[in-house]
Design an enzyme around this catalytic site. Structure first.
Site, PDB file in Angstrom:
ATOM      1  N   ASP A   7       0.860  -1.181   0.000  1.00  0.00           N
ATOM      2  CA  ASP A   7       0.000   0.000   0.000  1.00  0.00           C
ATOM      3  C   ASP A   7       0.895   1.229   0.000  1.00  0.00           C
ATOM      4  O   ASP A   7       2.039   1.182   0.473  1.00  0.00           O
ATOM      5  CB  ASP A   7      -0.912   0.010   1.224  1.00  0.00           C
ATOM      6  CG  ASP A   7      -1.886   1.177   1.199  1.00  0.00           C
ATOM      7  OD1 ASP A   7      -2.700   1.258   0.262  1.00  0.00           O
ATOM      8  OD2 ASP A   7      -1.821   2.034   2.109  1.00  0.00           O
ATOM      9  N   GLU A   9       0.995   5.722   0.524  1.00  0.00           N
ATOM     10  CA  GLU A   9       0.371   6.991   0.894  1.00  0.00           C
ATOM     11  C   GLU A   9       1.031   8.073   0.054  1.00  0.00           C
ATOM     12  O   GLU A   9       2.228   7.982  -0.278  1.00  0.00           O
ATOM     13  CB  GLU A   9       0.530   7.281   2.386  1.00  0.00           C
ATOM     14  CG  GLU A   9      -0.117   6.251   3.302  1.00  0.00           C
ATOM     15  CD  GLU A   9      -1.613   6.079   3.117  1.00  0.00           C
ATOM     16  OE1 GLU A   9      -2.263   7.032   2.621  1.00  0.00           O
ATOM     17  OE2 GLU A   9      -2.138   5.004   3.459  1.00  0.00           O
ATOM     18  N   HIS A  57      -3.731  10.626   6.087  1.00  0.00           N
ATOM     19  CA  HIS A  57      -2.670   9.767   6.621  1.00  0.00           C
ATOM     20  C   HIS A  57      -1.870  10.363   7.770  1.00  0.00           C
ATOM     21  O   HIS A  57      -1.077   9.661   8.401  1.00  0.00           O
ATOM     22  CB  HIS A  57      -1.710   9.334   5.509  1.00  0.00           C
ATOM     23  CG  HIS A  57      -1.218  10.446   4.632  1.00  0.00           C
ATOM     24  ND1 HIS A  57      -0.536  11.551   5.102  1.00  0.00           N
ATOM     25  CD2 HIS A  57      -1.302  10.607   3.277  1.00  0.00           C
ATOM     26  CE1 HIS A  57      -0.219  12.342   4.093  1.00  0.00           C
ATOM     27  NE2 HIS A  57      -0.675  11.805   2.967  1.00  0.00           N
ATOM     28  N   HIS A 150      -5.007   6.303   7.861  1.00  0.00           N
ATOM     29  CA  HIS A 150      -4.379   5.426   6.877  1.00  0.00           C
ATOM     30  C   HIS A 150      -2.880   5.357   7.161  1.00  0.00           C
ATOM     31  O   HIS A 150      -2.245   6.362   7.476  1.00  0.00           O
ATOM     32  CB  HIS A 150      -4.597   5.963   5.455  1.00  0.00           C
ATOM     33  CG  HIS A 150      -6.008   5.832   4.987  1.00  0.00           C
ATOM     34  ND1 HIS A 150      -6.330   5.450   3.704  1.00  0.00           N
ATOM     35  CD2 HIS A 150      -7.186   6.013   5.626  1.00  0.00           C
ATOM     36  CE1 HIS A 150      -7.651   5.417   3.571  1.00  0.00           C
ATOM     37  NE2 HIS A 150      -8.182   5.768   4.727  1.00  0.00           N
ATOM     38  N   ASP A 155      -2.162  -0.764   6.552  1.00  0.00           N
ATOM     39  CA  ASP A 155      -3.154  -1.102   5.540  1.00  0.00           C
ATOM     40  C   ASP A 155      -2.740  -2.327   4.736  1.00  0.00           C
ATOM     41  O   ASP A 155      -3.580  -3.143   4.335  1.00  0.00           O
ATOM     42  CB  ASP A 155      -3.390   0.088   4.607  1.00  0.00           C
ATOM     43  CG  ASP A 155      -4.204   1.187   5.276  1.00  0.00           C
ATOM     44  OD1 ASP A 155      -4.563   1.014   6.454  1.00  0.00           O
ATOM     45  OD2 ASP A 155      -4.482   2.208   4.623  1.00  0.00           O
TER      46      ASP A 155
END
Length: 231
Positions: A7, A9, A57, A150, A155
């Site tokens: 994942d 960000e 985030h 997040h 995640d």
């Protein structure tokens, strides 16, 4: 089979307009079982952090200012993922940012043939249902209470659990119906535990054959049944 669930960000939604990747988290899986090996890094995006992205985030420009550039860690990141398939939720988004960063530092992009999109898997398995990571965690009973904001590694760890469920759960291949191919692939691990026999004298098996007297009584009983079903 080795797979990497990952994942990212970012500072926004589109690397083509100058948005950058600021965090990546990866979880290694072999045959759908996490190995415990992970990769996690923050990156200095060399730009400001929009308030909307920071609200998602929690990563501020000040926090990221002393972090390495993606180019500084590209070699170790590529060594970690190797040639494994890459699993992501709405994978086109994450691949877009990852390949943009690789291109910026003069590296070859990751081929999209390695892309596994869990949104596409979830849409096929649960048509019409909500497909967000939170919704899928709720559907499969995966604890996400520690997910306040997040985070790429968090995640990825949640997505790894979701991915296992989307592939059939811990009973992979034992669904009641086959997939569209008409076949069911069974994958199972069987643990065999061998215990030593107890130290005691061997006993001969008991006789179980009927005696002549028992056979005679049985014939007499059967003869007394009127209109038996067996004719």
């Amino acid at each position: 089979m080795r797979e990497i669930v990952f994942d990212t960000e970012t500072t926004g939604l589109d690397p083509k307009t100058g948005d950058r990747m600021v965090e990546i988290g990866c979880v290694e899986m072999v045959n759908l079982v996490p190995t415990g090996a992970t990769y996690h890094a923050y990156f200095n995006p060399e730009r400001d952090m929009p308030a909307g992205a920071e609200a998602v985030h929690g990563l501020s420009a000040a926090f990221l200012s002393d972090k390495p550039l993606f180019a500084d860690l590209a070699e170790e990141f590529l060594a970690f993922i190797g040639d494994a398939p890459l699993v992501a939720h709405n994978a086109g988004f994450d691949f877009g940012f990852l390949n943009s960063e690789l291109t910026l530092c003069g590296r070859d992009p990751v081929c999209t043939s390695r892309m596994v999109d869990t949104v596409a898997l979830a849409r096929k398995r649960h048509p019409g249902a909500k497909l967000s990571l939170d919704a899928l965690c709720s559907r499969y009973g995966i604890d996400r209470s520690h997910r306040v904001k997040h985070g790429a590694l968090l995640d990825a760890e949640l997505l790894a659990q979701v991915y296992v469920e989307l592939k059939g759960g811990r009973q992979i291949g034992l669904e009641l119906a086959a997939e569209a191919t008409g076949t069911i692939e069974v994958q199972a691990e069987v643990a065999v535990v061998v215990r030593p026999a107890p130290d005691r004298p061997r006993r001969e098996p008991r006789p179980h054959a009927p005696t002549e007297e028992e056979l005679a009584r049985h014939r007499e009983f059967m003869a007394g049944i009127e209109n038996p079903l067996w004719g």
